[in-house]
Scaffold this motif. Sequence first.
Motif, PDB file in Angstrom:
ATOM      1  N   TYR A  87     -10.505  10.860  42.076  1.00 18.54           N
ATOM      2  CA  TYR A  87      -9.864  12.069  41.570  1.00 18.54           C
ATOM      3  C   TYR A  87     -10.874  13.135  41.176  1.00 18.54           C
ATOM      4  O   TYR A  87     -10.522  14.298  40.955  1.00 18.54           O
ATOM      5  N   THR A  94      -4.648  16.092  36.708  1.00 22.71           N
ATOM      6  CA  THR A  94      -5.470  15.249  37.571  1.00 22.71           C
ATOM      7  C   THR A  94      -6.339  14.288  36.776  1.00 22.71           C
ATOM      8  O   THR A  94      -6.449  13.107  37.110  1.00 22.71           O
ATOM      9  N   LEU A 149     -10.797  16.334  43.325  1.00 19.25           N
ATOM     10  CA  LEU A 149      -9.707  17.271  43.034  1.00 19.25           C
ATOM     11  C   LEU A 149      -9.949  17.992  41.709  1.00 19.25           C
ATOM     12  O   LEU A 149      -9.634  19.180  41.571  1.00 19.25           O
ATOM     13  N   TYR A 191      -3.797  13.300  41.511  1.00 18.22           N
ATOM     14  CA  TYR A 191      -4.589  12.932  42.688  1.00 18.22           C
ATOM     15  C   TYR A 191      -4.007  11.715  43.390  1.00 18.22           C
ATOM     16  O   TYR A 191      -3.828  11.712  44.617  1.00 18.22           O
TER      17      TYR A 191
END
Length: 522
Positions: A153, A195, A156, A81
């Motif tokens: 993050y 991520t 995502l 991310y």
Amino acid sequence: MKHSVKKILSERWYIFSISIILLYFFLQGIFFAFSIRQGVYPDENYHLVLISLYYKSHGFFVTHSPETYFLGPIQHLPYLYHLLAGKLLHLNIFPIADIYFLRLLSVLINFGTVVFAFLTFTRATKNKLVHVLALGMLTNFLYYTFMSASTTYDVLVNFFAMGSIYFLFSFFQKKRGKGNSLFFFFSFLFLGSLTKYTFLPLATILVIILLPSLFQKNIRTEMANIKFSKKIVFSSIFLLILIILNLNIYGYNLLHFKNIIPKCTDELTHEQCLNNIFYSSELYFSTETENHAFAPVSYFFEWKDLMGKNISGIYALQGFCKNEQEYDNCQFKSEDSFSSVTSIYQSELYRKFFTFLIAILPLLILFEALTNILRIHAPFKQEKMSAFIPMSITIILFYSIIVLYANFSAYYSTGTFAVTIHGRYLFPVLPLMCLVLSFFLLNYLSKKIAIFFTAAFVMFMFWNGLPLFIQDKQSSFIRNGKYESLLPQGSCSAKHPICGDLDPEEWAPCASENIWQCLIQK
């Protein structure tokens, strides 16, 4: 002819309802992106600084320096991310501040998550009212829409989580072309793991669900008949690269640190780690009393109530101070070494209604199970439950138990009950919760009652979401004035108007609208 016209009108209303819900969700994200103060979103300032490091970096990785010690370990953590956001920030050629650009990027990502959620609903059930209710429920959870514009993050992670679940359902439902679904499924799994490490429990249960089907004869036959082509080569190379990147993080950490993620002292010295607020707070909590008020069972009931409260209401940060000092932006005096001011905003009526629905859900599931086992004919039953509903329940339970265990472990080590109980940690499976709840609420209602219930429920959630938030004027969340660029030019003043005479490393713990710009610039 009359039946055909009614069917067309019904289809048009369905498309119209879904379009309106999606559009409203997108507009909510835009509102929050431009109106919420910097630092209100949980950990937003941490992510902004880390994004700025990738923005300045000429490569794809960042390394430690004295200016980054306050961030803690950054070299051996999932980074996708921050890497993507940092590199995409170079595309901000528009006359808007960088923080707006990043938040709008989050809005787009989360919109993609909601689209995947809707497509998953259509795979799980043919009942279009369930699609409308589940989507209306998901997009009007105030905290979910609030977090859709956050620079974190988590947006995502939620995108890859919902994408993985959709392609898993697609794999089971398709009669042909399962190879494409399988490729995208594993791609999203590996990307999600790159991520955030909390994606791993979800990836585990999804793979466990998938594995038995891979040994079925028809699946093995289809896979064996796949012809060699450039598409297969490039797909295999792409997945191999993702596997290597994951091994470079988790394999390296397991070999060198005996854990999937490093502790701060694995990458930095104890003295350097003291600049990190999370490390310092852990030391503080570790010196607290080890008396625990809750046994595991009683903890579960308290956890359930607080988690539900945090999901149905906005849980946001208002300040974080260190060393018993009072900062203007923290708006309180700290008597402890570490204190934070958090705020939970929500409609009390909605919270009670949501709690009631969660409480009756097990009864609805039990009723469905009994009618199927005993083969009892239930009046008004809309459709037979597909395998995707039990599959969704399995995913929800597995992931929730992992989160519960992690929360209880944190409570046991710190003695602080609410230390890591945040509703957003269940967001990866929140769409499935909405699906399951909507299915069991509507499946035994007549069509007319189901239509009325769906419309009333969505309107109820709509009113107790953004409109009520705006009406109550939550000034503690709303920004004042305009943001300058997230990455200002020039040099940082030695005496910052908020930081005062403190060293840069001591500025980090106190969240404000200006302090992190100073840190980034340094």
